[in-house]
Design an enzyme around this catalytic site. Structure first.
Site, PDB file in Angstrom:
ATOM      1  N   GLU A   1       0.739  -0.142  -0.384  1.00 33.62           N
ATOM      2  CA  GLU A   1      -0.211   0.345  -1.381  1.00 33.62           C
ATOM      3  C   GLU A   1       0.051   1.854  -1.486  1.00 33.62           C
ATOM      4  OE1 GLU A   1      -4.370   0.415  -0.340  1.00 33.62           O
ATOM      5  OE2 GLU A   1      -4.971   0.779  -2.415  1.00 33.62           O
TER       6      GLU A   1
ATOM      7  N   ARG B   1       1.371  -5.483  14.364  1.00 31.26           N
ATOM      8  CA  ARG B   1       1.702  -4.143  13.899  1.00 31.26           C
ATOM      9  C   ARG B   1       2.044  -3.263  15.090  1.00 31.26           C
ATOM     10  NH1 ARG B   1      -3.030  -2.541  10.594  1.00 31.26           N
ATOM     11  NH2 ARG B   1      -1.500  -1.011   9.910  1.00 31.26           N
TER      12      ARG B   1
ATOM     13  N   LYS C   1      -3.949   4.619   8.335  1.00 30.24           N
ATOM     14  CA  LYS C   1      -3.750   5.489   7.172  1.00 30.24           C
ATOM     15  C   LYS C   1      -5.017   6.284   6.867  1.00 30.24           C
ATOM     16  CE  LYS C   1      -0.955   2.983   3.959  1.00 30.24           C
ATOM     17  NZ  LYS C   1      -0.803   2.567   2.549  1.00 30.24           N
TER      18      LYS C   1
END
Length: 558
Positions: free
Chosen positions: A33, A257, A267
């Site tokens: 994104e 992850r 983020k």
RNA sequence: UGUUGAAUAGUGUAACGGUAAGCAUACCAGUCUUUGACACUGGUGGUCCAGGUUCGAAUCCCGGUUCAACAACCA
């Protein structure tokens, strides 16, 4: 000869799919994104997705998941593209979820016509309430029974801008009692009167992640849609949309992850550090972002090596920062040019060396290279700068440096013997005195003297000034994400130490941005983008391993 | 109290019913060295727990424990 490297579980799936004839070729995608900069966790995903396609002869799309206009921006699109390229990967197609807004709208209408979607007028709070909890089923509301015609009409009006933000949503009609919360009539579309970085003001309704991602995969004929573990509960919904819509069956696979010690990978939190100016932007060399690592001096090779070493699995992990450091040292040891730089200077006067005389010493650029990587000239004079820590008034045993009566080799030059030192009135040592052995010159040593230590130096007369930025870990705890309270309380206050006036050997005037340097005995460094004609700035990428530092630490511990 | 996923040296990762449980890193000790780096040698250290199946279990079955994700009109 070479050892068979075992496959990770996704490679096993791919090989089985290929062998079983399920697909003739594979197609992956990397779907960021554009709402922030890429970090090393994304590098893991990039290496996996592009690596899969490279290994099995398939393709990888770069697809921006830009379905939320309020957080996204072209600045991020540009940085993401630059970072992927820098890492060394090429995408087959540059695509955007927003490319599919029309198609997605049609698919939504298809679901309405099948009585599988409805317009809901409830507020977000009401919807949350009606959803129940993981242990209690949700309850349907009055809107769930709207007719197909009414839904079609309302959805068209939503698209046309007839309603305000939040007034209505389009929901999939699945199962309000499903133990999986994601299947309790998930929202497909919401109203946002917002400007989109690509579609501008063309739309005021935007699809949710779940109604965009799988369909985008399907439109692109993605065979293996690889994402992280938090999407595991979304998979039944991913499959449900594809099945009800009867479109190309992409499949989702999830891996754990990356987490790294002494840093954060969220983020949202990284953005906070940037916005609150706790770091110098997304590319601050302390940031785990690709841009930060690049500015820090990390190479694409080292990051790829790291991603290869950490593997791909489904279990949660917290990887030692020391593994990343090992990877960059491994790369830089082979490829960095050696130079001499004194960070904390003290003057060394060679009392028996002629005044005003300069000798040109030859120093090899890289002993790890076959030919020494060529060489450069280093001027040698009577007065030199050496590292303050390389002299001790009262040296402990096994201190292979200077102290009265001790001898060392000056790297690429002569062996010297310390004969004394001077202090100022405060008792601080101001200069160290030594005598050199003329027959011990590097490369022509006939002195027969053997010394244990070698130290670096720079000629006082020829030294240039530079700013050197020493970076350390951003956080003082291993896993700031799980600590109590605000993660910002755990920032390491000593993560940056600036040396305004380091003394660098003259050849470093020619330093370039693409070259990597090892400052002998001090670490690996790279020229910073803040450098100019007037001012040279270096960033420390990583220190060298330092057995002596450990030794002294142990001494203190006793 | 639900669903889903996961548990192998400090960390990460192999072993796909048959190895003394391998590899990397970290750590410790040593050799070498014109970088206390690099290189090289050796070492410490592991199958979450309890049953069961089997000639044989890290692996299969069964309980249990622990950890993680899930109740955003974020992705």
């Amino acid at each position: 000869m070479s050892e068979e490297k075992s496959l990770n579980f996704i490679e096993e799936i791919v090989e089985a799919d290929l062998a079983g004839g399920r697909y003739k070729t594979i197609h992956t995608r990397f779907p960021p994104e554009p709402n922030g900069y890429l970090h090393i966790g994304h590098a893991k995903s990039i290496c996996l997705n592009f690596g899969l396609a490279n290994k099995y002869g398939g393709k990888t799309n770069l697809r921006f998941d830009d379905t939320n206009p309020v957080t996204e921006d072209t600045e991020y699109v540009d940085s993401i593209k630059a970072d992927i390229k820098w890492l060394g990967f090429k995408w087959s197609n540059e695509l955007y979820a927003s490319d599919y807004f029309n198609k997605l709208y049609e698919l939504a209408i298809d679901l309405i016509k099948k009585s599988l979607a409805y317009v809901d007028d409830s507020t977000s709070e009401e919807i949350a309430d009606q959803k129940g909890t993981p242990t209690e089923p949700g309850k349907p509301n009055q809107y769930r029974n709207r007719t197909i015609e009414e839904n079609l009409d309302l959805f068209a009006k939503m698209k046309a801008g007839a309603f305000k933000d939040g007034a209505k949503v389009l929901r999939a009609k699945i199962d309000l009692a499903n133990p999986n919360m994601h299947l309790r009539d998930p929202i497909m579309y919401r109203i946002k009167q917002a400007h989109h970085h690509r579609t501008g003001d063309a739309w005021c309704i935007y699809p949710m992640y779940d109604f965009a991602h799988g369909q985008s995969d399907s439109i692109e004929n993605i065979t293996h849609s690889v994402c992280t573990l938090e999407f595991v509960p979304h998979r039944p919904l991913y499959d449900w949309y594809i099945e009800q819509l009867n479109i190309f069956p992409s499949h989702q696979y999830e891996f754990a992850r990356l987490n790294l010690t002494y840093t954060i990978m969220s983020k949202r939190k990284l953005l906070q550090l940037v916005n609150e100016k706790l770091v110098d932007g997304w590319n601050d060399p302390r940031m785990p972002t690709i841009a930060g690592l690049r500015r820090r001096g990390y190479t694409p090779e080292s990051i790829r090596m790291f991603c290869d070493k950490i593997g791909v699995q489904k279990r949660e992990n917290l990887i030692d920062l020391s593994l990343l450091e090992f990877c960059i040292r491994e790369d830089l040891n082979k490829n960095a040019v050696r130079r001499m730089v004194v960070l904390d200077p003290i003057k060394l006067v060679i009392t028996n060396y002629p005044e005003g005389h300069t000798e040109e010493m030859e120093g090899e650029n890289n002993p790890e290279a076959e030919d020494g990587g060529g060489s450069r000239i280093i001027p040698f004079t009577k007065e030199l700068w050496i590292e303050r820590e390389d002299f001790m008034e009262e040296p402990p045993k096994k201190f292979f440096r200077l102290g009265v009566g001790l001898m060392v080799r000056l790297k690429s030059a002569y062996i010297v013997k310390c004969t004394g030192f001077n202090k100022d009135e405060k008792g601080k040592v101001t200069e160290v005195l030594a005598e050199y052995f003329p027959e011990s010159r590097s490369g022509h040593d006939t002195s027969g003297i053997v010394v244990k230590g070698t130290i670096h130096w720079v000629s006082v007369q020829h030294a240039l000034n530079a700013e050197v930025r020493l970076y350390d870990r951003l956080f003082k705890v291993e896993n700031p994400a799980v600590e109590e309270g605000d993660f910002k309380d755990y920032i390491n206050p000593e993560s940056l130490h600036v040396i305004e006036n380091a003394l660098i050997e003259p050849d470093l005037r020619k330093a370039t941005f693409s070259e990597r340097y090892q400052f002998i005995r001090k670490g690996y460094f790279v020229l910073d983008e803040d450098s100019s004609e007037e001012k040279i700035v270096f960033n420390r990428t990583v220190t060298l391993k330092d057995a002596w530092a450990k030794e002294t630490k142990k001494g203190i511990g006793k």
